[in-house]
Design a protein around this motif. Sequence first.
Motif, mmCIF file in Angstrom:
data_model
loop_
_atom_site.group_PDB
_atom_site.id
_atom_site.type_symbol
_atom_site.label_atom_id
_atom_site.label_comp_id
_atom_site.label_asym_id
_atom_site.label_seq_id
_atom_site.Cartn_x
_atom_site.Cartn_y
_atom_site.Cartn_z
ATOM 1 N N LEU A 313 0.829 -1.211 0.000
ATOM 2 C CA LEU A 313 0.000 0.000 0.000
ATOM 3 C C LEU A 313 0.853 1.246 0.000
ATOM 4 C CD1 LEU A 313 -2.842 -1.063 2.495
ATOM 5 C CD2 LEU A 313 -2.960 -0.919 0.010
ATOM 6 N N ALA A 314 1.962 1.232 0.788
ATOM 7 C CA ALA A 314 2.871 2.382 0.808
ATOM 8 C C ALA A 314 3.492 2.618 -0.563
ATOM 9 C CB ALA A 314 3.940 2.167 1.866
ATOM 10 N N GLU A 315 3.863 1.521 -1.232
ATOM 11 C CA GLU A 315 4.455 1.623 -2.565
ATOM 12 C C GLU A 315 3.426 2.166 -3.564
ATOM 13 O OE1 GLU A 315 6.654 -1.218 -5.919
ATOM 14 O OE2 GLU A 315 5.994 -2.019 -3.986
ATOM 15 N N ALA A 316 2.189 1.695 -3.418
ATOM 16 C CA ALA A 316 1.132 2.154 -4.322
ATOM 17 C C ALA A 316 0.858 3.627 -4.155
ATOM 18 C CB ALA A 316 -0.147 1.336 -4.094
ATOM 19 N N ALA A 317 1.036 4.122 -2.906
ATOM 20 C CA ALA A 317 0.778 5.541 -2.631
ATOM 21 C C ALA A 317 1.996 6.419 -2.936
ATOM 22 C CB ALA A 317 0.377 5.718 -1.174
#
Length: 319
Positions: A313-317
């Motif tokens: 999720l952090a990478e996606a954001a």
Amino acid sequence: MTDTPARLLSLLSLLQTPREWPGSELAERLRVSARTIRRDIDRLRELGYPVEATLGAEGGYRLVAGAAMPPLVLDDEEAVAIAVGLRAGAGHAIEGVEEASVRALAKLEQVLPGRLRRRVGALQSATVAVARGDGASVDPRTLTAIASAVAGPERLRFAYRARDGVDSRRLVEPYRLVSTGSRWYLVAYDMEREDWRTFRVDRVSEPGATGVRFAPRGLPMDAEEFVRRGLRGGESAYPVEVTFSVASGLPEWVAEHVVGGAGGADGAAVRVRFESADSPEWLVARLALVGVPFVVHGPEVLVEAARALGARLAEAAGA
């Protein structure tokens, strides 16, 4: 319209439209007198339909909320829309309504005309649904076939694929359908093995009622507890321990496993312990969707799944 039952159904269908109907307009549409409309309104009230009348030169009628749910009259489009919606809800185990969806769908499809059943099937085949995290999907037609056999009660035959991939044919006396929120299970008495069994519905295929009725046997415990014990005893079940920052806002499937306070600055944090047979990836995603900050204490496989989901999720954001 001289056929009284047909006229009453037509009148009921009009009244179920959310508006007030002048008596003269109802009489014109049904080609009867205003006096006949008044008599028919009284008949509907005797049948339990709460029809409210307003005073005035014309007078008007409308169907209002009552103490009980009376039968509804649906046109073709409404019946198709409801059937498609119930199939979607039943097939993906929407928490809180899944079992009601199956019961309602079984009742509706029992009386659905063939032409409408074909329309529902066409819409269903043209729709792509997002799969659940564990990839287990259930054909709503399988659910309704099983639900009808449970309601019968009627013995049921089906093909079943076990966890190890072995295929078999089963003859059972179906007892209950149980939803855990992510999977459906059938609790039934296996005629060949002469014992109670739990079957994952996503592994059931080709269900067919035999036409043989039976007197239901007494399960030695609640069906939900029978399924829970089976999951706890299975190789895939594992203990889960999580702390949520606040107790408010927790869904029932979490709140029922609260074991007490967990400290916290305001003393509101709660610790939850339960056992799950879901995949760790699916379970941690489900916990995240609760919308309350939480910390996973164990097992380590769930901790790792939480870290992996957070990293993705952090990478996606772009973090």
